[in-house]
Design a protein around this motif. Structure first.
Motif, PDB file in Angstrom:
ATOM      1  N   LEU A 168       0.753   3.976  -3.074  1.00  0.00           N
ATOM      2  CA  LEU A 168       0.163   5.300  -2.875  1.00  0.00           C
ATOM      3  C   LEU A 168       1.191   6.406  -3.080  1.00  0.00           C
ATOM      4  N   THR A 169       2.437   6.145  -2.692  1.00  0.00           N
ATOM      5  CA  THR A 169       3.493   7.150  -2.916  1.00  0.00           C
ATOM      6  C   THR A 169       3.658   7.419  -4.404  1.00  0.00           C
ATOM      7  N   GLU A 220      -7.287   1.897  -0.433  1.00  0.00           N
ATOM      8  CA  GLU A 220      -6.269   1.304  -1.304  1.00  0.00           C
ATOM      9  C   GLU A 220      -5.822   2.238  -2.419  1.00  0.00           C
ATOM     10  N   PHE A 221      -6.650   3.246  -2.752  1.00  0.00           N
ATOM     11  CA  PHE A 221      -6.267   4.169  -3.819  1.00  0.00           C
ATOM     12  C   PHE A 221      -6.108   5.605  -3.325  1.00  0.00           C
ATOM     13  N   GLY A 222      -6.269   5.813  -2.010  1.00  0.00           N
ATOM     14  CA  GLY A 222      -5.996   7.117  -1.422  1.00  0.00           C
ATOM     15  C   GLY A 222      -6.843   8.244  -1.962  1.00  0.00           C
ATOM     16  N   TRP A 241       1.470   6.731  -6.784  1.00  0.00           N
ATOM     17  CA  TRP A 241       0.210   7.239  -7.305  1.00  0.00           C
ATOM     18  C   TRP A 241       0.096   8.738  -7.056  1.00  0.00           C
ATOM     19  N   ARG A 242       0.471   9.191  -5.862  1.00  0.00           N
ATOM     20  CA  ARG A 242       0.437  10.633  -5.571  1.00  0.00           C
ATOM     21  C   ARG A 242       1.433  11.384  -6.448  1.00  0.00           C
ATOM     22  N   ARG A 296       0.815  -1.220   0.000  1.00  0.00           N
ATOM     23  CA  ARG A 296       0.000   0.000   0.000  1.00  0.00           C
ATOM     24  C   ARG A 296       0.848   1.269   0.000  1.00  0.00           C
ATOM     25  N   GLU A 297       1.803   1.371   0.892  1.00  0.00           N
ATOM     26  CA  GLU A 297       2.569   2.612   1.029  1.00  0.00           C
ATOM     27  C   GLU A 297       3.318   2.948  -0.259  1.00  0.00           C
TER      28      GLU A 297
END
Length: 469
Positions: free
Chosen positions: A188-189, A382-384, A191-192, A184-185
């Motif tokens: 998301l990193t 899961e997708f923030g 993805w952001r 996850r981490e």
């Protein structure tokens, strides 16, 4: 090639079962491509002894899980022919007006993919939500009919049916939960980072596709795929594969492969586009088509292969897209690092979507009291991003239309991709896709999965070449 014979309790029905598969697959093909509404044949009346669910129970009693799974597909597609017809009709007729044009849900999704500005993208996103809301009544009616079909099979709930077909379902859910937490981490990193780079101020769940769209365009993705198939020495298979690449109302927005009468008649539906992002799913579906046309002699050979293995074939074949040497051969040059990263991220996002869907879907089947809230919680985490519970049943209905637990077999297939890829490399070398023996290598793989179970795909099981056995 000689496949395993049907068991004694099915052998007397062999001819009718092949005819039933052909009728069900053909009707579904017409409905899923938006060209007919599932009404050409009353399959249930033609084959009542095959489509009433009794053979599903018989296969389960004998422990033939792959056969039970296949028979259950035909059962549900037959029993739900009318609700599916009504859903497809709704998908044709329900439209939303955007900039003076009335567009269906599928057309809105396609338009949103190619939006030229943030404002246009957001406007189309709102229209997609509106269209989806209008279609909700059709999906809920379909799900109600599906639940009744489950009860007619003798199961208290769909969760009980899933666990009968997949006794290891709970283990896979636990595995998916663990994988999501571990990854996850990092996901998301990245993805952001893509959101910032692509100026996605308020991203929606499927906007990970926009990242992959940024990899670039290509004049003819379908042409690249067919050229690849020809380079593999499988041109003859193309004569048995029908491809529908037109856009029309009521057509499913994702690509799929339908084995109508394998190995003679296999059909692939694709969405038109000119994006590099289209290459992996196109090759995935053509991987299925090659398997169904070049890897079997009789339709019933496929019935005994676990779906996770057939899906893993698609993942293994599509993996060539990420190989620089394949890119040089078929695209003229290796992809730039950023473009390659975008393509990989897009497919990783799909894997995350599937894993989350598995956990969500089984919770709903187990009777979670608030599916919409759970949908927002799980997919949002899961997708923030902020996720609308209005879509909670959309994905569920779409997956159930394809498989009793599609995310489960798809998630397992991701785990099987690497062993299948390793097998291809062992058979044909590290660049098997560029080898003159690519045809033999792929056919060997098809034969291997026809005689093995998913649990056997370990490094030790892959050491001997199946073609030498």
């Amino acid at each position: 090639m000689t496949g395993p014979a049907l068991p004694d309790y099915l052998a007397p029905h062999a001819e009718d079962l092949v005819a039933l598969q052909r009728a069900v697959a053909h009707n579904r093909w017409l409905a899923a491509t938006g060209r007919d509404a599932y009404a050409t044949t009353d399959t249930a009346e033609r084959y009542p002894h095959l489509s009433n669910g009794s053979l599903v129970s018989l296969a389960l009693d004998h422990g033939d899980l792959s056969l039970a799974h296949e028979l259950s597909l035909w059962y549900f597609r037959t029993m739900l022919a009318r609700p599916t017809q009504e859903l497809r009709q709704g998908q044709r007729e329900v439209t939303v007006e955007v900039n003076g044009r009335s567009l269906s849900h599928a057309e809105l999704l396609a338009a949103r993919r190619t939006a030229q500005s943030t404002a246009e993208h957001d406007a189309l996103g709102r229209a997609v939500t509106e269209a989806s809301s209008k279609l909700d009544q059709y999906r809920m009616r379909w799900l109600e009919q599906h639940a009744q079909a489950v009860h007619r099979l003798g199961f208290v709930s769909h969760a009980h049916l899933v666990r009968a077909l997949h006794p290891d379902a709970d283990r896979w859910v636990t595995d998916a939960e663990s994988w999501l937490e571990r990854t996850r981490e990092d996901f998301l990193t990245r993805w952001r980072r893509w959101q910032d780079q692509d100026s996605l101020a308020a991203p929606r769940l499927l906007d990970t596709r926009i990242v992959a769209e940024g990899a670039g365009t290509i004049d003819d993705p379908l042409g690249v795929v067919t050229a690849t198939v020809k380079a593999w020495g499988l041109s003859a298979a193309l004569d048995r594969i029908t491809v529908d690449s037109e856009a029309r109302a009521g057509k499913l927005s994702f690509s799929f492969c339908s084995p109508v009468n394998p190995p003679h008649d296999v059909r692939v539906s694709v969405t038109p586009g000119r994006s590099l992002r289209d290459l992996p799913p196109l090759l995935h579906e053509f991987g299925h088509a090659l398997h169904f046309t070049s890897g079997v002699e009789h339709a019933w050979e496929l019935w005994r292969i676990p779906t996770a293995l057939t899906e893993a074939v698609g993942f293994a074949v599509e993996h060539v897209v990420h190989q620089p040497q394949w890119q040089q051969q078929h695209l003229g040059a290796s992809l730039a690092p950023e473009a390659a990263d975008r393509l990989r991220f897009g497919r990783e996002a799909v894997r995350r979507l599937i894993a989350t869907s598995l956990c969500y879907e089984m919770a709903v089947h187990d009777g979670h009291p608030a599916p919409r809230d759970l949908y927002e919680q799980m997919f949002g985490r899961e997708f923030g991003i902020s996720v609308s519970g209005a879509d909670a049943f959309n994905r569920l209905q779409a997956y159930l239309e394809g498989q009793p637990c599609y995310p489960l077999v798809y998630y397992e297939a991701y785990r099987l991709r690497d062993p299948l890829w390793q097998y291809l490399e062992q058979q044909g070398g590290p660049q098997w896709w560029a080898s003159p023996s690519a045809h033999t290598t792929l056919v060997d793989l098809f034969a291997a999965i026809g005689r093995t179970a998913p649990a056997e795909w370990s490094s030790s099981a892959l050491a001997p070449a199946m073609s030498d056995m």
